[in-house]
Design a protein around this motif. Structure first.
Motif, PDB file in Angstrom:
ATOM      1  N   GLU A 125       0.759   4.143  -3.035  1.00 45.18           N
ATOM      2  CA  GLU A 125       0.458   5.542  -2.770  1.00 45.18           C
ATOM      3  C   GLU A 125       1.662   6.459  -3.021  1.00 45.18           C
ATOM      4  OE1 GLU A 125      -2.426   6.971  -1.836  1.00 45.18           O
ATOM      5  OE2 GLU A 125      -3.408   5.030  -2.131  1.00 45.18           O
TER       6      GLU A 125
ATOM      7  N   GLN B 172      -6.194   5.914  -0.508  1.00 44.10           N
ATOM      8  CA  GLN B 172      -6.741   5.071   0.575  1.00 44.10           C
ATOM      9  C   GLN B 172      -6.008   5.393   1.864  1.00 44.10           C
ATOM     10  OE1 GLN B 172      -6.212   1.045  -0.899  1.00 44.10           O
ATOM     11  NE2 GLN B 172      -8.433   0.825  -0.995  1.00 44.10           N
TER      12      GLN B 172
ATOM     13  N   ILE C 118      -4.047   4.226   4.975  1.00 41.55           N
ATOM     14  CA  ILE C 118      -3.241   3.044   5.319  1.00 41.55           C
ATOM     15  C   ILE C 118      -3.765   2.376   6.576  1.00 41.55           C
ATOM     16  CG2 ILE C 118      -0.925   2.311   6.014  1.00 41.55           C
ATOM     17  CD1 ILE C 118       0.212   4.433   4.246  1.00 41.55           C
TER      18      ILE C 118
ATOM     19  N   TYR D 248      -5.502  -1.013   6.849  1.00 43.89           N
ATOM     20  CA  TYR D 248      -4.779  -2.282   6.818  1.00 43.89           C
ATOM     21  C   TYR D 248      -4.076  -2.574   8.141  1.00 43.89           C
ATOM     22  CZ  TYR D 248      -5.553  -2.037   1.805  1.00 43.89           C
ATOM     23  OH  TYR D 248      -6.124  -1.953   0.576  1.00 43.89           O
TER      24      TYR D 248
ATOM     25  N   GLU E  46       0.819  -1.204   0.000  1.00 40.46           N
ATOM     26  CA  GLU E  46       0.000   0.000   0.000  1.00 40.46           C
ATOM     27  C   GLU E  46       0.862   1.268   0.000  1.00 40.46           C
ATOM     28  OE1 GLU E  46      -3.464   2.079  -0.285  1.00 40.46           O
ATOM     29  OE2 GLU E  46      -3.034  -0.054  -0.516  1.00 40.46           O
TER      30      GLU E  46
END
Length: 531
Positions: free
Chosen positions: A26, A192, A194, A197, A22
């Motif tokens: 990003e 998104q 982080i 997660y 992720e």
């Protein structure tokens, strides 16, 4: 959240794979720094970012929140024994774009009226919108954005800066402290968070899923157990209710039978756990039904016996009582011959009554196994010949033919001659009294294995199946009995008991209007040599 999910062991930081993926998607970079300034773990770090930081570099990062061309977010974790510093770097192009707009289209902190068309064109190209607010939070100008919000509270701005993932758009804020105006640059939020997660979120979601699964499983198991265990118990309750009312013949109704059994006769899965109980219920019901039938049969037999014994005793008693009144009255002058006849009659009737009482007593003793045999080796032919001759020479027995057919061998048995003779007498006498005149009775013997077979056959009227079935029951009187038949119905029962005392067994075969054959199976003596 990054600090929570990063694991530090043996001086090395490990970042979970999903977070690593992720961070890269990003276009961020991430470093973990120990207390010496060394990088002990990193993800997607650019080449111009060092692997070791000096004190001055870290102080500049904390003060400016920038390092070279990157904006920085930091976190210091002192919870562990060794302090750890976390750095998240990113390029903030939005802030640069906002600064360019402010520099080119503002004067005194407010948009230049003549340049508003160019400003809106720039915003349109970036799919963005712009708001200008004063120091009190009031919206002064708004471009490409509905004027629904005219006032900002102080914490609204702080929330937009800190909790960016709560909003649909990204708000980039530039504040001119000298002019006391702030420009808010709104762009679509394409990133998104982080934190989605994070381990904590995963644990919470996992806990919720596990709890829901356990709850669902518990409810399902409870319903299944109620269905599996409760249904059969209700069925057993109905069974016990029917049995309690004496309805033993109907263990299951037709509807219940379809519920319990498949078409092939096997027990359904729901009731398979109780298959042994169901079988036991059936066996118990059969035994109770049989016991009920036997009880009713016994009641019927006892009633018949009471009727028979009353009749059997009433006749001789009436005769004795009648002669007693006649002798007592003195109205008659009896000669010697008449007195002898009366005495003979009274003696016969008394002997008959004594015989009945003895039969009752003997039947009781045989039933309670108190009769002891005094056996010895006996020549069967001699014993049977003696018994047959006794009947042949009895003048009271008329119009009956006797025949004795012995086997060619000379068999010996262990027997109590007195009881053995009583047994054969009862069988022969039963054949005499239950058949019409001119009946032939044949007594014969045969050897089969280690037993001698003694057969008493007649060519009389025979017996029906019901009579054959109950022939050796105590007090039973067959359907062929007539008015001339006397006795308490104990003769055949006594004969069977005596046969069993001699370790033998007795069987009967009969056909209506064709006669009856009763066979005694008596073990031969181990020593077949004459004494």
């Amino acid at each position: 959240m990054l600090t929570t999910d990063t694991v530090i062991e043996n001086g090395k930081a490990t970042i979970p794979k999903d977070l690593t993926k992720e961070i890269k998607s990003e276009n961020l970079w991430y470093q973990v720094v120990n207390k010496k300034g060394d990088v002990i773990g990193e993800v997607n770090t650019p080449k111009n970012i060092p692997k070791h930081y000096t004190i001055n570099q870290l102080l500049d990062i904390e003060k400016q929140k920038k390092f070279r061309d990157y904006h920085i977010v930091t976190e210091l974790d002192t919870f562990l024994v060794q302090p750890t510093y976390y750095i998240l770097g990113y390029k903030n192009e939005l802030k640069d774009q906002l600064y360019d707009l402010y520099k080119n289209y503002s004067q005194g902190g407010l948009p230049i009226t003549e340049k508003v068309p160019q400003l809106e064109k720039q915003l349109l190209s970036k799919d963005a919108s712009l708001q200008v607010i004063n120091n009190q939070g009031k919206v002064i100008s708004s471009f490409r954005m509905p004027k629904t919000k005219q006032q900002y509270e102080p914490l609204d701005i702080i929330s937009r800066k800190i909790e960016k993932d709560k909003y649909e758009s990204t708000a980039t804020i530039f504040h001119n402290s000298k002019k006391n105006y702030s420009w808010i640059f709104h762009t679509p939020n394409k990133h998104q968070t982080i934190s989605d997660y994070s381990i904590i979120r995963k644990l919470v979601i996992g806990a919720v899923v596990v709890t829901a699964s356990v709850l669902l499983a518990t409810i399902s198991i409870s319903i299944w157990n109620a269905f599996r265990y409760g249904g059969p118990l209700l069925l057993f309750t109905s069974w016990l209710g029917r049995m309690g009312s004496g309805n033993y013949s109907e263990v299951l109704t037709e509807k219940e039978r379809k519920r319990v059994f498949r078409k092939n006769g096997k027990v359904r899965f729901q009731y398979r756990l109780y298959s042994e109980v169901i079988t036991a219920f059936y066996e118990m019901a059969e035994q109770l039904s049989l016991a009920e039938k036997e009880r009713k049969q016994l009641e019927t037999t006892r009633e018949e016996w009471m009727t028979g014994i009353s009749h059997d005793l009433r006749t001789p008693i009436s005769t004795i009582q009648g002669y007693g009144h006649m002798l007592e009255s003195g109205h008659y002058n009896w000669d010697e011959e008449e007195l002898k006849e009366i005495g003979q009659t009274l003696r016969d009737k008394s002997e008959y009554m004594v015989g009945l009482v003895e039969d009752f007593s003997l039947a009781f003793k045989l039933k309670n196994n108190v009769v002891v045999l005094e056996t010895k080796k006996v020549d069967v032919h001699q014993l049977l010949q003696h018994i047959v001759l006794k009947f042949v020479n009895d003048r009271t027995i008329k119009n009956v033919q006797f025949s004795y057919v012995p086997v060619h061998l000379q068999p010996f048995i262990q027997a109590d001659t007195r009881w053995f003779e009583r047994m054969v007498d009862n069988l022969i006498f039963n054949a005499i009294k239950h058949n019409p005149d001119n009946t032939t009775i044949t007594i014969s013997t045969a050897i089969k294995n280690d037993h001698i077979l003694i057969m008493i056959q007649d060519d009389g009227i025979g017996m029906d199946e019901e009579t054959q079935k109950n022939l050796f029951d105590r007090y039973y009187r067959g359907t062929n009995t007539t008015e001339k038949t006397e006795g308490a119905g104990l003769g055949m029962s006594i004969a069977k008991a005596i046969c069993e005392l001699h370790k033998g067994h007795i069987e009967v075969k009969s056909t209506l209007h064709q006669g009856t054959a009763i066979t005694l199976h008596i073990p031969l003596s181990t020593n077949q040599q004459p004494d």
